[in-house]
Each structure stands twice: as structure tokens, then as C-alpha cells.
Scaffold this active site. Structure first.
Site, PDB file in Angstrom:
ATOM      1  N   HIS A  17       0.676  -1.057   0.194  1.00 17.36           N
ATOM      2  CA  HIS A  17      -0.038   0.138   0.015  1.00 17.36           C
ATOM      3  C   HIS A  17       1.009   1.254   0.020  1.00 17.36           C
ATOM      4  O   HIS A  17       0.572   2.264  -0.794  1.00 17.36           O
ATOM      5  CB  HIS A  17      -0.864   0.066   1.343  1.00 17.36           C
ATOM      6  CG  HIS A  17      -1.915  -0.882   1.522  1.00 17.36           C
ATOM      7  ND1 HIS A  17      -2.170  -1.694   2.688  1.00 17.36           N
ATOM      8  CD2 HIS A  17      -2.723  -1.564   0.537  1.00 17.36           C
ATOM      9  CE1 HIS A  17      -2.997  -2.468   2.410  1.00 17.36           C
ATOM     10  NE2 HIS A  17      -3.536  -2.493   1.260  1.00 17.36           N
ATOM     11  N   LYS A  41     -17.625  -6.970   8.203  1.00 20.93           N
ATOM     12  CA  LYS A  41     -16.360  -7.330   8.194  1.00 20.93           C
ATOM     13  C   LYS A  41     -15.686  -7.218   9.531  1.00 20.93           C
ATOM     14  O   LYS A  41     -15.713  -6.289  10.319  1.00 20.93           O
ATOM     15  CB  LYS A  41     -15.447  -6.482   7.205  1.00 20.93           C
ATOM     16  CG  LYS A  41     -14.202  -7.181   6.616  1.00 20.93           C
ATOM     17  CD  LYS A  41     -13.547  -6.343   5.664  1.00 20.93           C
ATOM     18  CE  LYS A  41     -12.199  -6.928   5.060  1.00 20.93           C
ATOM     19  NZ  LYS A  41     -11.583  -6.176   4.094  1.00 20.93           N
ATOM     20  N   ARG A  90      -1.387  -6.560  -7.982  1.00 21.58           N
ATOM     21  CA  ARG A  90      -0.093  -7.516  -7.484  1.00 21.58           C
ATOM     22  C   ARG A  90       0.090  -8.551  -8.599  1.00 21.58           C
ATOM     23  O   ARG A  90       1.019  -9.252  -8.885  1.00 21.58           O
ATOM     24  CB  ARG A  90      -0.445  -8.172  -6.165  1.00 21.58           C
ATOM     25  CG  ARG A  90      -0.458  -7.305  -5.082  1.00 21.58           C
ATOM     26  CD  ARG A  90      -0.774  -7.901  -3.784  1.00 21.58           C
ATOM     27  NE  ARG A  90      -2.127  -8.033  -3.850  1.00 21.58           N
ATOM     28  CZ  ARG A  90      -2.960  -8.813  -2.888  1.00 21.58           C
ATOM     29  NH1 ARG A  90      -2.489  -9.052  -1.650  1.00 21.58           N
ATOM     30  NH2 ARG A  90      -4.040  -9.060  -3.017  1.00 21.58           N
ATOM     31  N   SER A 127      -2.726  -7.707   2.994  1.00 20.40           N
ATOM     32  CA  SER A 127      -2.990  -7.395   4.398  1.00 20.40           C
ATOM     33  C   SER A 127      -3.344  -8.958   5.171  1.00 20.40           C
ATOM     34  O   SER A 127      -3.222  -9.070   6.463  1.00 20.40           O
ATOM     35  CB  SER A 127      -4.050  -6.404   4.868  1.00 20.40           C
ATOM     36  OG  SER A 127      -3.694  -5.320   4.120  1.00 20.40           O
TER      37      SER A 127
END
Length: 150
Positions: A17, A41, A90, A127
Site C-alpha cells: 500500500h 467485516k 499484484r 493484509s
């Protein structure tokens, strides 16, 4: 002023990030790191902790702002009059996922998505991996900026 939002949960902020944000400020006058709040979440870090991680990491970069939002990212863009979304990629799976979101966002509003490839040395960091390393008492410090502390 050309602004972009860089949305995510940032649970926690990773070196991936950080890299995208640092490179993003070379393309835009301002990057707004937009922490999305999703009530369904379960986060490892509180919203305030995540916000502080980012603010501390970019304390010397006035062109990086941090905001929080609920709801659709495209609606948040419209509410603050920002025309660009910045996203990092990515791998090919990220591209396919992000492409679908970008097309949907363009159907909903005149918002352009700009993709940056992650740097080779951070392309493996996610993450979810960082959270797993933390849960298992591993050395997470190699994966996150110094501002991310437990």
C-alpha cells in the site's frame, strides 16, 4: 487540482500500500487514502488505529490525506468531487477482480480507475498475510511501514 482516492480497509497498511501511495503522489496532486467501513467485516485493528498507521506513515507528505467512508466507493468519490480511483495490482487475479469493479464504477459514475503495478519486492504482501503473521507471533515488521505497531 487532480486528486485520486486510494480505497481499502488497510487492516493493516502494508509496504505494498505504502509503495502505491508514494508512487501515486507523483501522478496526482493529492492522494486521499480512503478507509472503507464495512460493518459485516471483522477487523484486526480499529478504524482509529488504521487511520493513525497511515497518517504517521505519511506525516511528512502533505499531499496524502486520510478519510473514512461507508457505502460505495464511487458514491464517496462523487460526494467529495474526486474523479479518479487509484488501485494497485499484484497479480493477474487482482487485475480481473479490479477490472470488474472499475467497469461497474464507470457504469455508476464518470469515475476513472488508474492501475499501478506493485513493485516486485512488495507484490507478495497482502493484509491477510500480515494479519496471519501477527496472529502467529511472526515478524510482521518486514511487511509493513514502521508506523504499524502493536
Amino acid at each position: 487540482m487532480k486528486q485520486a482516492i486510494f480505497p481499502g480497509s488497510f487492516d493493516p497498511l502494508t509496504l505494498g500500500h505504502y509503495d502505491i501511495i508514494k508512487r501515486g503522489v507523483t501522478l496526482f496532486d493529492e492522494i486521499i487514502v480512503a478507509i472503507g467501513v464495512n460493518s459485516s467485516k471483522k477487523y484486526m485493528f480499529t478504524l482509529e488505529e488504521r487511520k493513525q498507521f497511515i497518517e504517521k506513515a505519511f506525516i511528512d507528505e502533505p499531499r496524502v490525506k486520510v478519510m473514512t467512508y461507508k457505502g460505495l466507493t464511487v458514491d464517496f468519490c462523487k460526494s467529495i468531487n474526486v474523479d479518479f480511483i487509484l488501485r494497485g495490482l499484484r497479480n493477474p487475479a487482482d487485475f480481473e477482480f479490479e477490472k470488474a469493479i472499475a467497469h461497474t464504477n464507470r457504469d455508476l459514475a464518470p469515475i476513472e480507475t488508474v492501475f499501478l503495478l506493485t513493485s516486485a519486492n512488495t507484490s507478495y504482501i497482502a493484509s491477510s498475510i500480515v494479519r496471519d503473521v501477527i496472529r502467529n507471533n511472526g515478524d510482521y515488521t518486514k511487511l509493513v511501514p514502521k508506523s504499524v505497531t502493536l
